[in-house]
Motif scaffolding. Structure first.
Motif, PDB file in Angstrom:
ATOM      1  N   VAL A 287      37.443   0.518  37.225  1.00  0.00           N
ATOM      2  CA  VAL A 287      38.605   1.382  37.435  1.00  0.00           C
ATOM      3  C   VAL A 287      39.080   1.890  36.074  1.00  0.00           C
ATOM      4  O   VAL A 287      39.349   1.102  35.164  1.00  0.00           O
ATOM      5  CB  VAL A 287      39.744   0.612  38.146  1.00  0.00           C
ATOM      6  CG1 VAL A 287      40.980   1.497  38.300  1.00  0.00           C
ATOM      7  CG2 VAL A 287      39.262   0.104  39.505  1.00  0.00           C
TER       8      VAL A 287
ATOM      9  N   ALA B 162      41.965   3.916  34.253  1.00  0.00           N
ATOM     10  CA  ALA B 162      43.325   4.451  34.405  1.00  0.00           C
ATOM     11  C   ALA B 162      43.547   5.512  33.345  1.00  0.00           C
ATOM     12  O   ALA B 162      43.498   5.227  32.146  1.00  0.00           O
ATOM     13  CB  ALA B 162      44.345   3.325  34.260  1.00  0.00           C
TER      14      ALA B 162
ATOM     15  N   THR C 199      42.209   6.459  38.266  1.00  0.00           N
ATOM     16  CA  THR C 199      43.605   6.580  38.706  1.00  0.00           C
ATOM     17  C   THR C 199      44.304   7.551  37.763  1.00  0.00           C
ATOM     18  O   THR C 199      43.991   7.598  36.577  1.00  0.00           O
ATOM     19  CB  THR C 199      44.358   5.229  38.695  1.00  0.00           C
ATOM     20  OG1 THR C 199      44.589   4.809  37.348  1.00  0.00           O
ATOM     21  CG2 THR C 199      43.592   4.154  39.431  1.00  0.00           C
ATOM     22  N   GLU C 200      45.207   8.342  38.283  1.00  0.00           N
ATOM     23  CA  GLU C 200      45.916   9.361  37.495  1.00  0.00           C
ATOM     24  C   GLU C 200      47.328   9.550  38.021  1.00  0.00           C
ATOM     25  O   GLU C 200      47.660   9.113  39.125  1.00  0.00           O
ATOM     26  CB  GLU C 200      45.166  10.708  37.548  1.00  0.00           C
ATOM     27  CG  GLU C 200      44.474  11.123  36.255  1.00  0.00           C
ATOM     28  CD  GLU C 200      45.393  11.338  35.051  1.00  0.00           C
ATOM     29  OE1 GLU C 200      46.602  11.501  35.240  1.00  0.00           O
ATOM     30  OE2 GLU C 200      44.898  11.358  33.918  1.00  0.00           O
TER      31      GLU C 200
ATOM     32  N   VAL D 259      39.034   9.100  43.279  1.00  0.00           N
ATOM     33  CA  VAL D 259      40.401   9.012  42.734  1.00  0.00           C
ATOM     34  C   VAL D 259      41.301   8.355  43.782  1.00  0.00           C
ATOM     35  O   VAL D 259      41.248   8.708  44.961  1.00  0.00           O
ATOM     36  CB  VAL D 259      40.925  10.422  42.373  1.00  0.00           C
ATOM     37  CG1 VAL D 259      42.368  10.365  41.880  1.00  0.00           C
ATOM     38  CG2 VAL D 259      40.032  11.062  41.309  1.00  0.00           C
TER      39      VAL D 259
ATOM     40  N   PRO E  11      45.225   5.683  44.103  1.00  0.00           N
ATOM     41  CA  PRO E  11      46.297   5.017  43.354  1.00  0.00           C
ATOM     42  C   PRO E  11      45.867   3.625  42.893  1.00  0.00           C
ATOM     43  O   PRO E  11      44.986   3.013  43.520  1.00  0.00           O
ATOM     44  CB  PRO E  11      47.431   4.903  44.368  1.00  0.00           C
ATOM     45  CG  PRO E  11      46.987   5.594  45.594  1.00  0.00           C
ATOM     46  CD  PRO E  11      45.519   5.827  45.527  1.00  0.00           C
ATOM     47  N   MET E  12      46.516   3.131  41.842  1.00  0.00           N
ATOM     48  CA  MET E  12      46.150   1.811  41.316  1.00  0.00           C
ATOM     49  C   MET E  12      46.321   0.714  42.374  1.00  0.00           C
ATOM     50  O   MET E  12      45.548  -0.248  42.412  1.00  0.00           O
ATOM     51  CB  MET E  12      46.994   1.509  40.065  1.00  0.00           C
ATOM     52  CG  MET E  12      46.630   0.219  39.368  1.00  0.00           C
ATOM     53  SD  MET E  12      44.888   0.117  38.856  1.00  0.00           S
ATOM     54  CE  MET E  12      44.940   0.944  37.274  1.00  0.00           C
TER      55      MET E  12
ATOM     56  N   ALA F 240      43.106   0.821  44.093  1.00  0.00           N
ATOM     57  CA  ALA F 240      42.001   0.548  43.165  1.00  0.00           C
ATOM     58  C   ALA F 240      41.983  -0.930  42.754  1.00  0.00           C
ATOM     59  O   ALA F 240      40.922  -1.513  42.530  1.00  0.00           O
ATOM     60  CB  ALA F 240      42.134   1.443  41.939  1.00  0.00           C
TER      61      ALA F 240
ATOM     62  N   HIS G 252      49.624  -5.322  41.037  1.00  0.00           N
ATOM     63  CA  HIS G 252      48.187  -5.046  40.963  1.00  0.00           C
ATOM     64  C   HIS G 252      47.391  -6.332  40.715  1.00  0.00           C
ATOM     65  O   HIS G 252      46.386  -6.585  41.381  1.00  0.00           O
ATOM     66  CB  HIS G 252      47.898  -4.012  39.867  1.00  0.00           C
ATOM     67  CG  HIS G 252      48.674  -2.742  40.040  1.00  0.00           C
ATOM     68  ND1 HIS G 252      49.397  -2.157  39.028  1.00  0.00           N
ATOM     69  CD2 HIS G 252      48.869  -1.957  41.140  1.00  0.00           C
ATOM     70  CE1 HIS G 252      49.994  -1.067  39.468  1.00  0.00           C
ATOM     71  NE2 HIS G 252      49.694  -0.927  40.755  1.00  0.00           N
TER      72      HIS G 252
END
Ligand SMILES: NC(=O)c1ccc[n+]([C@@H]2O[C@H](COP(=O)([O-])OP(=O)(O)OC[C@H]3O[C@@H](n4cnc5c(N)ncnc54)[C@H](O)[C@@H]3O)[C@@H](O)[C@H]2O)c1
Length: 419
Positions: free
Chosen positions: A211, A213, A236-237, A253, A255-256, A259, A280
């Motif tokens: 992953v 970020a 992730t962005e 792509v 979201p964290m 991910a 997370h």
């Protein structure tokens, strides 16, 4: 000569590294040769707060050849190459204040030693030096010709200082030069982040879900290289444009929060804080690896990780700390969340730093020539310097390109010709 390095007896190994890197820095070497004749920084005190690596040593040699009195301090407590620092002092007579693994108070003591040098030009990587100069409110501030900033995070901090009306001397956003970030942030960070994670963990990239970020210059570079090694890369962005770009570049792509459940290795390259945090860590797989390649060690919420852990096993492998969560899952944090490419590997390859530091050296010459003309603001590097660095780099690679014909010059400047 005052200095503070770990061990001067490491100098012979450091000298070998400096000269080895110099072989891959032909543009900087050509500037050094020119500076030795023209001496554009003659008698100027220069303080540089940069990662103390073999490449930085070659920049320092170039500034010294230009006639400057150069002093170096570290821009990160974990990135100093102690053998290079020793050689700079012993073989090149350049004072260095930097020790790998120094604590916060020594780190700032070293920055203050660089300030006590009373520089008229400064170089920064992350803006800690300029920030400290502003905090100390030193009387000599008015004498500063300009300060050069090497990295994205530093430029963000300096713009914030300027916007708050607190900036006290001109600064140059060297990071924003095309001859810097297009190559250094993308290809330099891309390759050396892969290198740092592999050296720290020795894990197999092929088939591993990584992953990434942040899909800025550094994130793009790392994602591209990780995919090249066979990893399955998730991005992730927070920026819609970058998220579409990552998608169209072929990355997944999400979201964290999602991910975090999917990945095995996590790398932050955002310049932002708490990008990976308690919610997370809680859902990550057992033995997830977490690393950062952004400038500061704030991208991973380490205090939260500590709080969630019932046990921390330090150094289960060089640069690897094992956090055992209360639910018995293990998280491996690399290099205490500091820049993994500099802490566990050697930073960017010399060939790419050649362009960054050639831009820095030429910009130093430029600010001296334009002394007094630069306003107290954040300035861009003139496009002529970017072009010149790229032209010299292509020359050194024996790559020739076409030039516009006079007919083409005229066509591009006219609106007359259409369908
Ligand atoms: N490791 C190194 O040697 C090295 C080299 C150059 C730059 N840097 C540092 O790396 C960081 C990134 O630099 P860059 O040039 O790529 O910057 P950039 O501005 O090009 O990219 C940063 C990206 O992160 C994204 N982002 C911000 N917050 C986020 C979040 N919470 N989650 C996901 N994405 C988020 C932004 O939208 C942006 O696209 C900076 O701190 C910079 O100073 C490190």
């Amino acid at each position: 000569m005052k200095y503070d390095v770990a061990d001067l007896s490491l100098a012979p190994q450091g000298k070998k590294r400096i000269l080895w890197a110099d072989n891959d820095m032909p543009v900087l070497a050509s500037i050094r040769k020119r500076f030795a004749k023209t001496r554009p920084l003659m008698g100027k005190n220069v303080s540089a707060c940069l990662h103390i690596t073999a490449e930085t040593a070659n920049l320092a040699r170039t500034l010294k050849a230009a006639g400057a009195n150069v002093v170096l301090c570290a821009s990160n407590p974990l990135s100093t190459q102690d053998d290079v620092a020793a050689s700079l002092v012993k073989d090149f007579k350049i004072p260095v204040f930097a020790i790998c693994g120094e604590n916060r108070s020594t780190y700032y003591k070293h920055i203050n030693a660089a300030i006590d040098h009373k520089p008229v030009i400064t170089f920064d990587d992350g803006a800690d030096l300029v920030n400290e100069m502003h905090a100390r409110k030193i009387k000599d501030n008015h004498r500063i010709i300009a300060s050069m900033e090497e990295t994205t995070t530093g430029v963000i901090r300096l713009r914030a200082l300027a916007n708050a009306g607190k900036l006290r001397f001109p600064v140059i956003a060297v990071n924003d030069a095309a001859s810097k970030h297009l190559f250094d942030n993308r290809y330099g960070t891309g390759q050396s982040t892969v290198d740092g994670i592999i050296r720290a963990t020795d894990f197999l990239m092929a088939g591993t879900k990584i992953v990434v970020a942040g899909y800025g210059w550094c994130g793009r570079g790392f994602a591209m290289r990780a995919r090249g090694m066979g990893a399955i890369v998730i991005v992730t962005e927070v920026d819609h444009i970058k998220a579409i770009e990552a998608t169209m570049d072929g990355f997944e792509v999400m979201p964290m929060a999602k991910a975090a459940k999917a990945g095995s290795v996590f790398v932050t390259l955002t310049g932002n804080k708490n990008v990976i945090r308690a919610e997370h860590f809680r859902v990550m797989k057992d033995r997830a690896i977490v690393a950062n390649s952004g400038h500061f060690n704030v991208e991973i919420d380490i205090p939260a990780l500590k709080k969630m852990s019932k046990k921390i096993n330090r150094n289960v492998r060089n640069h690897v700390d094992e956090y055992v969560l209360k639910n018995n899952k293990r998280i491996y944090l690399l290099a205490e969340g500091r820049l993994i490419n500099l802490a566990a590997a050697e930073g960017h390859p010399a060939s790419v730093m050649d362009m960054s530091f050639a831009t820095q050296a030429m910009e130093a010459e430029y600010v001296v020539k334009n002394r007094g003309k630069l306003t107290v603001a954040v300035h861009d590097v003139p496009v002529e310097i970017e072009q010149q660095v790229c032209r010299l780099k292509l020359n050194s690679m024996s790559i020739k390109i076409d030039t516009l014909t006079s007919e083409q010059v005229k066509y591009l400047a006219s609106s007359g010709e259409g369908t």
